[in-house]
Design a protein around this motif. Sequence first.
Motif, mmCIF file in Angstrom:
data_model
loop_
_atom_site.group_PDB
_atom_site.id
_atom_site.type_symbol
_atom_site.label_atom_id
_atom_site.label_comp_id
_atom_site.label_asym_id
_atom_site.label_seq_id
_atom_site.Cartn_x
_atom_site.Cartn_y
_atom_site.Cartn_z
ATOM 1 N N GLY A 93 0.831 -1.198 0.000
ATOM 2 C CA GLY A 93 0.000 0.000 0.000
ATOM 3 C C GLY A 93 0.862 1.243 0.000
ATOM 4 O O GLY A 93 2.080 1.189 -0.234
ATOM 5 N N THR A 94 0.250 2.366 0.298
ATOM 6 C CA THR A 94 0.975 3.643 0.263
ATOM 7 C C THR A 94 1.690 3.936 1.572
ATOM 8 O O THR A 94 2.595 4.763 1.612
ATOM 9 N N GLY A 95 1.281 3.288 2.652
ATOM 10 C CA GLY A 95 1.909 3.521 3.939
ATOM 11 C C GLY A 95 3.022 2.533 4.205
ATOM 12 O O GLY A 95 3.371 1.699 3.362
ATOM 13 N N ALA A 96 3.606 2.634 5.405
ATOM 14 C CA ALA A 96 4.661 1.708 5.800
ATOM 15 C C ALA A 96 4.103 0.288 5.810
ATOM 16 O O ALA A 96 3.098 0.007 6.458
ATOM 17 N N ASN A 97 4.748 -0.603 5.069
ATOM 18 C CA ASN A 97 4.238 -1.961 4.905
ATOM 19 C C ASN A 97 4.717 -2.844 6.053
ATOM 20 O O ASN A 97 5.851 -3.335 6.044
ATOM 21 N N ILE A 98 3.876 -3.015 7.053
ATOM 22 C CA ILE A 98 4.188 -3.913 8.162
ATOM 23 C C ILE A 98 3.527 -5.246 7.864
ATOM 24 O O ILE A 98 2.312 -5.392 7.989
ATOM 25 N N ALA A 99 4.330 -6.213 7.420
ATOM 26 C CA ALA A 99 3.808 -7.511 7.007
ATOM 27 C C ALA A 99 4.616 -8.616 7.681
ATOM 28 O O ALA A 99 5.744 -8.388 8.135
ATOM 29 N N PRO A 100 4.055 -9.823 7.785
ATOM 30 C CA PRO A 100 4.810 -10.920 8.390
ATOM 31 C C PRO A 100 6.077 -11.214 7.595
ATOM 32 O O PRO A 100 6.070 -11.229 6.366
ATOM 33 N N SER A 101 7.154 -11.430 8.308
ATOM 34 C CA SER A 101 8.450 -11.669 7.675
ATOM 35 C C SER A 101 9.230 -12.687 8.498
ATOM 36 O O SER A 101 9.372 -12.512 9.715
ATOM 37 N N TYR A 102 9.670 -13.742 7.850
ATOM 38 C CA TYR A 102 10.446 -14.793 8.509
ATOM 39 C C TYR A 102 9.728 -15.315 9.758
ATOM 40 O O TYR A 102 10.346 -15.563 10.790
ATOM 41 N N GLY A 103 8.423 -15.433 9.636
ATOM 42 C CA GLY A 103 7.622 -15.987 10.721
ATOM 43 C C GLY A 103 7.350 -15.044 11.866
ATOM 44 O O GLY A 103 6.760 -15.448 12.876
ATOM 45 N N GLN A 104 7.744 -13.760 11.744
ATOM 46 C CA GLN A 104 7.538 -12.783 12.805
ATOM 47 C C GLN A 104 6.496 -11.743 12.393
ATOM 48 O O GLN A 104 6.463 -11.308 11.250
ATOM 49 N N CYS A 105 5.659 -11.347 13.346
ATOM 50 C CA CYS A 105 4.623 -10.337 13.105
ATOM 51 C C CYS A 105 4.833 -9.153 14.046
ATOM 52 O O CYS A 105 5.278 -9.309 15.184
ATOM 53 N N SER A 106 4.459 -7.970 13.574
ATOM 54 C CA SER A 106 4.677 -6.737 14.324
ATOM 55 C C SER A 106 3.678 -6.581 15.470
ATOM 56 O O SER A 106 2.477 -6.774 15.299
ATOM 57 N N VAL A 107 4.201 -6.195 16.638
ATOM 58 C CA VAL A 107 3.395 -5.851 17.810
ATOM 59 C C VAL A 107 4.111 -4.716 18.541
ATOM 60 O O VAL A 107 5.199 -4.295 18.159
ATOM 61 N N SER A 108 3.529 -4.230 19.617
ATOM 62 C CA SER A 108 4.144 -3.174 20.409
ATOM 63 C C SER A 108 5.411 -3.677 21.099
ATOM 64 O O SER A 108 5.493 -4.830 21.523
ATOM 65 N N LYS A 109 6.375 -2.787 21.203
ATOM 66 C CA LYS A 109 7.571 -3.098 21.977
ATOM 67 C C LYS A 109 7.255 -2.871 23.452
ATOM 68 O O LYS A 109 6.715 -1.829 23.820
ATOM 69 N N PRO A 110 7.552 -3.835 24.317
ATOM 70 C CA PRO A 110 7.175 -3.700 25.738
ATOM 71 C C PRO A 110 7.833 -2.502 26.417
ATOM 72 O O PRO A 110 8.960 -2.135 26.101
ATOM 73 N N TRP A 111 7.096 -1.885 27.347
ATOM 74 C CA TRP A 111 7.686 -0.883 28.224
ATOM 75 C C TRP A 111 8.681 -1.576 29.163
ATOM 76 O O TRP A 111 8.593 -2.790 29.406
#
Length: 666
Positions: A397-415
């Motif tokens: 798409g036109t925005g930052a492409n956050i897609a699964p890669s090498y079996g990993q999916c994007s989530v929040s980084k813990p505090w």
Amino acid sequence: RRPAPTLMAAAGLRVLSTTDYTCPSSAQHDGTGHSNHAPHPLRLNIRGVNLGGWMIVQPWLTPSLFYQFEGRPPDQTAMDMHSFCEVLGPVEGNRQLREHWRKWLAEHHLRQLAQQGINTVRIPVGDWMWVPYEPFVGCTDGAIDELWRVIHLCGRFGLRIIVDLHGVRRSQNGFDNSGHIVNVTWTDDDHFEHWPCRSAGWQGSFDPMTMTYSSINWDNIRTTVQVLQRIAISLRHFPALIGIEALNEPWQFTPIDVLKAFYWESYWTVRAEAPHWLFVIHDSFRLEEWSGYMKGCPGVALDTHVYQAWFDIRAQKSFLENACSWRQRIQQVQESTPPILVCEWSLATDNCNMWINGFHDNAPGFPKVDCGSMECPQPYVSGLPGPPMGAAPGPHGTGANIAPSYGQCSVSKPWDNEDEIEARLAEHKISAFEEGVGWIFWNFRAELDPRWSWEAAAHRGWVPANVSNLSPSLLNICKTSSEANVPSSADNDLPWYNMLPSPHGSSSVVMLMGVGLGTLISIAVLLRIVLALVMRSSAGRRTADKLSLPPRLLHLARKTQGRKPGGLGLLGLKQRVSSRSLAQLAYPLMSAQHAIHEGEEELLDQFESPKGERESPLCDSRERERSVPLADRTASDAPNGDATRLYMPPPEWEPMMAAHQLPQSF
């Protein structure tokens, strides 16, 4: 349907004009002495969760259902419920949905919610469940049976239900939560655009150049009132049902007078069939716009959604302060509106959950923080592929492409203090939202980030173990803590809809000023070039190498010919034009295919005509729905062909129909 005058008189009510929308003083009480604009007379004390991602699948909640569409050509790519059924077809689509319905929401999920003190569930549904249309015909067969299954289970566990009309034909907001992402334009087999040309077609024909509706589709609105009537008729006898929400998140560009008319007619239509139900209306992200609306009308609540996931980067204390500010805001607003019910909120403070802004897409500028990752969930529906184990596939798409890669999916980084801050944030929000008639967390579960999952949050100890017995200290947090006295604000109710930085923090102000200044300079230079070209060209002649412009910019350019500089100087315009308006005009120029040639006089004439209707040329939609005049409708168009029960718009709508350029046949 809305009561006839005789019935309304018998009920102690009166026929109202379209600008009144209030009930007489005799209707302000339910017999217990409590007025409608005080805490709700039914004393619901709602503490609930949403059952999202169940009847309306969304890629960011259940990504394992959508791995199968990665790396596929446009006609085999699904991004929402609509394209899910369109691509898979009625047989395979229905097979997958039936298995999904049973596994995503099982009996043990509802039992666990009841044990945690949850007393209400909000169930998002689509209008296609009661009035099927393509591509849902066949694909969603059995959906009503599944709904009945869950209603019976809720009754067994003592859970109350609010049915939420979450998706309607042509979408009320253009996003996947409505079941249909409207105006997806494929630039090639691997790239598409949605955010630059997003739209919502339920309301009518939207013009992204002016951010207004050039015409209103009253046929769509009439059909939705009929759907609400059918829902009430089919579910009113279930004791667990306590209410209905007329429409989820109609976006903020919906004409407010049209939305109020729709809610008003829906209220009387539903009340005639299920007078004991709570009737919930969404604020369309304009919470302060509803002062005095439906004053005195019993059984009404105003829904507002409170998210922090689209905020700018800020300190932990700022999130806590913002959470508590809602106590004061709710208190102030509901002095003149129906009681406030917060039907959606979460613990997320960023946009890192994969696909939260669309399948393989993102809103401009998001995410604003560095994200973490987790192992992608495996499919729970049989026969589906798992996540890609190599580099992220398309589409893009036109925005930052956050897609699964090498079996990993994007989530929040813990505090660093993850468990502590999430628990405190939950306490602050619950304390603030208790000021209204209740709250409903989004969502009961999610495959990825636990900040969007009540199930995962409870497992981590982030939310109270039993919300039916909240301690006085928790309930008073926003009255006694250091965050209690922060002023409330409407500036960032839902920043993702505005796509502009929020006003919090100097970085946001600088960015906003930069956007405005950069836009002005760019448009000034561009218009100067256009003026030179227009003056040199012959009237009516068009060649392939000329610069192309949308009608409104072309109109402004032509008006400047032969004029002395004024107003904005370099532009040579006499009228003042805001940087935001210019940005809205210039945005389509970023894509060459969205431009139109200066010689297209018909489009320009339509722009200049105050009565003419036009459709936006900015985005190529895969489908355009035309309204069918009411005069051409037959009894067969009524649900089950029952002409006697067919809802028709009231005479009070006629002034607004005329004001919104309704065709003569209406």
